[in-house]
Design a protein around this motif. Structure first.
Motif, short mmCIF file in Angstrom:
data_model
loop_
_atom_site.label_atom_id
_atom_site.label_comp_id
_atom_site.label_asym_id
_atom_site.label_seq_id
_atom_site.Cartn_x
_atom_site.Cartn_y
_atom_site.Cartn_z
N ILE A 1 39.76 52.46 37.64
CA ILE A 1 39.34 51.06 37.72
C ILE A 1 38.13 50.88 36.80
CG2 ILE A 1 38.37 49.27 39.21
CD1 ILE A 1 39.99 50.48 41.51
N LEU A 2 38.25 49.99 35.84
CA LEU A 2 37.15 49.72 34.91
C LEU A 2 36.27 48.57 35.39
CD1 LEU A 2 39.10 49.95 31.52
CD2 LEU A 2 37.74 51.73 32.65
N GLU B 1 37.70 38.89 40.91
CA GLU B 1 37.92 38.20 42.19
C GLU B 1 39.32 38.44 42.75
OE1 GLU B 1 38.13 33.65 43.71
OE2 GLU B 1 36.48 34.16 42.37
N ASP B 2 40.33 38.44 41.88
CA ASP B 2 41.71 38.55 42.35
C ASP B 2 42.42 39.83 41.92
OD1 ASP B 2 41.65 37.85 39.72
OD2 ASP B 2 43.30 36.42 39.85
N GLY B 3 41.67 40.78 41.32
CA GLY B 3 42.33 42.00 40.88
C GLY B 3 41.38 42.95 40.18
N PHE B 4 41.97 43.85 39.39
CA PHE B 4 41.20 44.89 38.72
C PHE B 4 41.66 45.04 37.27
CE2 PHE B 4 41.72 46.08 43.17
CZ PHE B 4 40.41 46.28 43.56
N VAL B 5 40.73 45.37 36.39
CA VAL B 5 41.05 45.80 35.04
C VAL B 5 41.07 47.33 35.12
CG1 VAL B 5 40.32 45.90 32.63
CG2 VAL B 5 40.00 43.80 33.96
N LYS C 1 46.56 52.93 28.19
CA LYS C 1 46.67 51.48 28.19
C LYS C 1 45.60 50.88 29.09
CE LYS C 1 51.61 51.33 27.45
NZ LYS C 1 52.91 50.93 27.93
N THR C 2 45.09 49.73 28.71
CA THR C 2 44.21 48.95 29.57
C THR C 2 45.02 47.77 30.05
OG1 THR C 2 42.29 49.63 28.29
CG2 THR C 2 42.02 47.70 29.68
N ASP C 3 44.99 47.53 31.37
CA ASP C 3 45.84 46.49 31.94
C ASP C 3 45.14 45.84 33.13
OD1 ASP C 3 48.08 44.90 32.28
OD2 ASP C 3 49.47 46.57 32.36
N TYR C 4 45.79 44.86 33.71
CA TYR C 4 45.30 44.14 34.88
C TYR C 4 46.27 44.40 36.03
CZ TYR C 4 44.50 40.31 38.10
OH TYR C 4 44.27 39.58 39.24
N ILE C 5 45.74 44.60 37.24
CA ILE C 5 46.57 44.73 38.44
C ILE C 5 45.95 43.86 39.53
CG2 ILE C 5 45.33 46.84 39.16
CD1 ILE C 5 47.96 47.79 40.45
N SER C 6 46.80 43.08 40.19
CA SER C 6 46.30 42.21 41.25
C SER C 6 45.89 43.04 42.46
CB SER C 6 47.37 41.19 41.67
OG SER C 6 48.42 41.84 42.36
N LYS C 7 44.99 42.50 43.27
CA LYS C 7 44.56 43.21 44.47
C LYS C 7 45.72 43.41 45.43
CE LYS C 7 39.65 42.28 44.43
NZ LYS C 7 38.48 41.77 45.14
N GLU C 8 46.61 42.43 45.51
CA GLU C 8 47.78 42.53 46.39
C GLU C 8 48.67 43.70 45.96
OE1 GLU C 8 51.69 39.87 47.28
OE2 GLU C 8 49.77 38.81 47.24
N LEU C 9 48.96 43.82 44.67
CA LEU C 9 49.79 44.91 44.18
C LEU C 9 49.08 46.26 44.35
CD1 LEU C 9 52.30 46.03 42.85
CD2 LEU C 9 51.28 45.46 40.62
N PHE C 10 47.78 46.30 44.07
CA PHE C 10 47.00 47.52 44.22
C PHE C 10 47.06 48.02 45.66
CE2 PHE C 10 42.99 49.59 45.30
CZ PHE C 10 42.97 50.63 44.38
N GLU C 11 46.82 47.14 46.62
CA GLU C 11 46.85 47.52 48.04
C GLU C 11 48.23 48.00 48.46
OE1 GLU C 11 45.26 44.07 49.98
OE2 GLU C 11 43.25 44.43 49.19
N SER C 12 49.27 47.38 47.93
CA SER C 12 50.64 47.80 48.22
C SER C 12 50.90 49.21 47.67
CB SER C 12 51.63 46.81 47.61
OG SER C 12 52.95 47.25 47.81
#
Length: 70
Positions: free
Chosen positions: A18-19, A23-27, A41-52
């Motif tokens: 996690i970089l 508010e709604d996710g992570f880079v 790769k650098t990407d974005y993941i939502s908090k909902e997907l991360f928790e899942s």
């Protein structure tokens, strides 16, 4: 910064760091071992997907840092 291993097939050592938290996710930075070649790769993941991913075991937190000899 927390790091997580990604569930993968075989002996791959893919991981995600996690970089930045938003508010709604992570880079995140994702590093995949592709037969000795690192695909980064650098990407974005939502908090909902991360928790899942944590709940299902796809992501597992790396508890301690591993020393790397240069």
């Amino acid at each position: 910064m927390k790091s997580y291993t990604l569930k993968s097939i075989g002996k791959n050592t893919d991981y995600m760091t996690i970089l930045r938290e938003m508010e709604d996710g992570f880079v995140v930075k994702i590093v995949r071992d592709m037969d000795g070649y690192e695909d980064i790769k650098t990407d974005y993941i939502s908090k909902e997907l991360f928790e899942s991913c944590i709940r299902t075991g796809y992501l597992t937190e790396i508890k301690e840092k591993v020393a790397v000899n240069a």
